[in-house]
Every structure is written in structure tokens, then in C-alpha cells.
Design a protein around this motif. Structure first.
Motif, PDB file in Angstrom:
ATOM      1  N   ASN A 137       0.853  -1.179   0.000  1.00 27.83           N
ATOM      2  CA  ASN A 137       0.000   0.000   0.000  1.00 27.83           C
ATOM      3  C   ASN A 137       0.895   1.238   0.000  1.00 27.83           C
ATOM      4  O   ASN A 137       1.723   1.409   0.902  1.00 27.83           O
ATOM      5  N   PHE A 138       0.704   2.109  -1.020  1.00 23.24           N
ATOM      6  CA  PHE A 138       1.566   3.281  -1.146  1.00 23.24           C
ATOM      7  C   PHE A 138       1.426   4.227   0.044  1.00 23.24           C
ATOM      8  O   PHE A 138       2.419   4.786   0.535  1.00 23.24           O
ATOM      9  N   THR A 139       0.205   4.399   0.523  1.00 21.79           N
ATOM     10  CA  THR A 139      -0.021   5.349   1.620  1.00 21.79           C
ATOM     11  C   THR A 139       0.662   4.877   2.897  1.00 21.79           C
ATOM     12  O   THR A 139       1.382   5.634   3.564  1.00 21.79           O
ATOM     13  N   ARG A 140       0.444   3.594   3.234  1.00 18.05           N
ATOM     14  CA  ARG A 140       1.060   3.066   4.472  1.00 18.05           C
ATOM     15  C   ARG A 140       2.580   3.009   4.341  1.00 18.05           C
ATOM     16  O   ARG A 140       3.306   3.276   5.296  1.00 18.05           O
ATOM     17  N   ALA A 141       3.063   2.651   3.158  1.00 14.34           N
ATOM     18  CA  ALA A 141       4.510   2.616   2.957  1.00 14.34           C
ATOM     19  C   ALA A 141       5.114   4.001   3.100  1.00 14.34           C
ATOM     20  O   ALA A 141       6.181   4.175   3.708  1.00 14.34           O
TER      21      ALA A 141
ATOM     22  N   PRO B 159      -7.215  -2.803  -8.296  1.00 11.87           N
ATOM     23  CA  PRO B 159      -8.204  -2.005  -7.551  1.00 11.87           C
ATOM     24  C   PRO B 159      -8.190  -2.314  -6.060  1.00 11.87           C
ATOM     25  O   PRO B 159      -8.485  -1.456  -5.222  1.00 11.87           O
ATOM     26  N   THR B 160      -7.817  -3.541  -5.724  1.00 12.91           N
ATOM     27  CA  THR B 160      -7.819  -3.940  -4.313  1.00 12.91           C
ATOM     28  C   THR B 160      -6.488  -3.642  -3.621  1.00 12.91           C
ATOM     29  O   THR B 160      -6.347  -3.868  -2.423  1.00 12.91           O
ATOM     30  N   GLY B 161      -5.494  -3.196  -4.384  1.00 13.47           N
ATOM     31  CA  GLY B 161      -4.186  -2.901  -3.810  1.00 13.47           C
ATOM     32  C   GLY B 161      -3.059  -3.342  -4.726  1.00 13.47           C
ATOM     33  O   GLY B 161      -3.254  -3.485  -5.937  1.00 13.47           O
ATOM     34  N   LEU B 162      -1.900  -3.557  -4.161  1.00  9.12           N
ATOM     35  CA  LEU B 162      -0.732  -3.943  -4.948  1.00  9.12           C
ATOM     36  C   LEU B 162      -0.477  -5.443  -4.847  1.00  9.12           C
ATOM     37  O   LEU B 162      -0.785  -6.086  -3.832  1.00  9.12           O
ATOM     38  N   LYS B 163       0.128  -5.969  -5.886  1.00 10.95           N
ATOM     39  CA  LYS B 163       0.541  -7.370  -5.895  1.00 10.95           C
ATOM     40  C   LYS B 163       1.945  -7.424  -6.473  1.00 10.95           C
ATOM     41  O   LYS B 163       2.227  -6.828  -7.513  1.00 10.95           O
ATOM     42  N   ILE B 164       2.811  -8.132  -5.798  1.00  9.53           N
ATOM     43  CA  ILE B 164       4.186  -8.257  -6.272  1.00  9.53           C
ATOM     44  C   ILE B 164       4.218  -9.200  -7.464  1.00  9.53           C
ATOM     45  O   ILE B 164       3.673 -10.307  -7.424  1.00  9.53           O
TER      46      ILE B 164
END
Length: 301
Positions: A17-21, A52-57
């Protein structure tokens, strides 16, 4: 590619998550997004799939992040090594020692230093005092345990650690073996083993000065560079010789050490720590501090 980008990517991989990171990295979210995008562009792969649900590596991201962790680990190892080196806790210490130090200083000092600084590698070499001083000045040694007094010119600092007196070593078959003390005059007719004029000039000069003051000409039959050579030659019956009193318990083979009563003040010698001030490393300073803490009184052992 910068190390900060690798760290940012690893934090992002943990939070997805960009915001939390960005919060964990104490930075705003837009600069973080820009930094990660630039890293991906430079590498030519997508590290994170934006969903849409977030990031995936991504698969490529897993491989890159695995190597990023290794890279940052080794970077930290370099920093730790630098800090340890600056503190004198890691690196190489080149120690020289003269033969007499084998009996007194070396076992205790080396054992204590290895216990205190286990990550310091030791390179240890034996030589005469003159050779050790020369090697210190050439900066091929860091510290040296030498015999003193030092009568030759040197730019090294000489700090006495152990002091003692010279005594006459006699073999079990010598006519002097039954004596409890001797004078230099009584040694005049004895085959005498002396420190080498060229390899151990300090000890040779001190010995000859003492004989000269007493009005005695020694009957020299052999020169030797180191004290253990003198002891072995005395033990073999070749003659008698002067050695420091602090090697008494290591003489062995029936060799007896006798006080020389008429030259007690002249025949004084000891062991010292020699260093070249302008080439003193943090590790060498730690060794010196340990040596002085272990031998603060500068008395015979």
C-alpha cells in the motif's frame, strides 16, 4: 538505481500500500510513487501490479526484491565493518616480538587481546629488537615487543612494560653451578656466550660496557641473537651467558641463573612496547591500552 529506492521497494512490498509505505518511510505518497516508477523504468520490469484492491508483487518483482534484500544486507555489513575498523574492533594487527617476550608478555597479552577483540586478525613475527624497530619505521609492523634499553636511534615510541636484571646462566656441569652469586671478575676465565654485536647491538653494548667498567675482558666463544639460543647453548655446556631474570622459570635443563653482584645497576633490562606514532592504527592503540592495563607497574614478572 539508488539504495533508497531499494529500501522503498522493500517497505512497499511489506505493506502493499503506497499510503502506508509512505507513512513508514516518513515521506509523502506522490514522491514514493514516482520513485518506484523510476526504479521500474530503469530495471525494465514491473515490480508491483496495481490492482483495484491494492498492490501485488509480480514474479519479476519477487526476484528483484530478493536480491535487493541481499544488497542492503551487504551494504550494512560494509558499514558495520567500517565502524568496527574505526573502533579498532576488526581488521589486521601486525605484531613483532623479540625472543625474551616469548617467556613473559606474549602468552598473556595475545590471549587477552584475542578474548577482547575476537574479530581482529593477528599476524605475529619474531625478530631482534633492531629488526623490529626497523620494520616499525618501514610500517610493515604495527606494534612490537622489544628489549630495552634501546641504545640506537629510532623514531618509535618506547614504553617499558616489564623490568628486570641480567643474571648469569650456567649449565649443570659448570664449576659455577654450586654458587649462589658471582661477580664479573669471576666470569673472566669462563667461555662466554654474548648477544650478537650486529643482530642484538643494544644487549651486546650493555654487556660489554658492564665488563669494561669492571675491568674485565670476557672470553667470548659464541654470539647469539636471541635469549632462547643463549639458554640452549648454556644447557649444552658451550659456556655461560647473561639473560634476564624473568626467564628463570623457563630456563630448563638444569640451567641455573646467578645474580651478578658487582653489576646490579648496570645490567638492567626489560621489555617494552614500541610503536610508530604517526602510523598508529585504532587496533594498535587498543593493543597498547590493553598492554599498559595488564602491566601498569612495569616490574619484573
Amino acid at each position: 538505481m539508488e539504495l533508497r529506492q531499494l529500501r522503498q521497494a522493500l517497505v512497499l512490498a511489506e505493506t502493499l500500500n503506497f499510503t502506508r509505505a509512505a507513512e513508514r518511510l516518513h515521506m509523502a505518497q506522490p514522491p514514493l510513487s514516482t520513485s518506484i516508477r523510476k526504479l521500474e523504468e530503469e530495471l525494465g520490469v514491473t515490480l508491483f501490479e496495481r490492482l483495484p484492491t491494492g498492490l501485488k508483487i509480480t514474479h519479476e518483482g519477487e526476484a528483484v526484491l530478493r536480491q535487493a534484500r541481499r544488497a542492503l544486507f551487504f551494504v550494512e555489513e560494509v558499514r558495520r565493518a567500517a565502524r568496527a575498523g574505526e573502533a579498532g574492533e576488526q581488521g589486521l594487527l601486525r605484531i613483532g616480538f623479540t625472543g625474551s617476550a616469548t617467556y613473559v608478555l606474549m602468552p598473556n597479552l595475545i590471549r587477552a587481546f584475542r578474548a577482547a577483540y575476537p574479530r581482529v586478525e593477528l599476524m605475529i613475527d619474531e625478530a631482534t629488537t633492531s629488526e623490529l624497530l626497523r620494520r616499525l619505521e618501514q610500517q610493515t609492523l604495527d606494534v612490537a615487543l622489544v628489549a630495552f634499553p634501546v641504545m640506537e636511534p629510532t623514531t618509535c615510541d618506547i614504553a617499558p612494560l616489564v623490568e628486570g636484571r641480567m643474571m648469569l646462566a650456567v649449565g649443570p656441569e659448570s664449576r659455577l653451578a654450586a654458587r649462589t652469586e658471582v661477580t664479573l671478575a669471576e666470569i673472566a676465565d669462563q667461555p662466554f656466550i654474548i648477544h650478537s654485536r650486529t643482530l642484538a647491538p643494544n644487549m651486546h653494548t650493555m654487556t660489554m660496557d658492564a665488563f669494561r667498567t669492571a675491568g674485565v675482558q670476557p672470553r667470548i666463544v659464541q654470539e647469539a641473537a636471541q635469549v632462547h639460543t643463549i639458554l640452549r647453548l648454556v644447557e649444552s655446556g658451550m659456556g655461560v651467558g647473561l639473560v634476564a631474570d624473568f626467564v628463570a622459570r623457563y630456563a630448563g635443563g638444569g640451567v641455573k641463573l646467578l645474580p651478578v653482584t658487582d653489576a646490579a645497576t648496570q645490567l638492567r633490562m626489560g621489555l617494552a612496547l614500541a610503536m610508530l606514532p604517526e602510523a598508529c592504527t585504532a587496533i594498535a592503540r587498543n593493543f597498547a591500552a590493553l598492554a599498559h592495563s595488564m602491566y601498569p607497574e612495569r616490574t619484573g614478572a
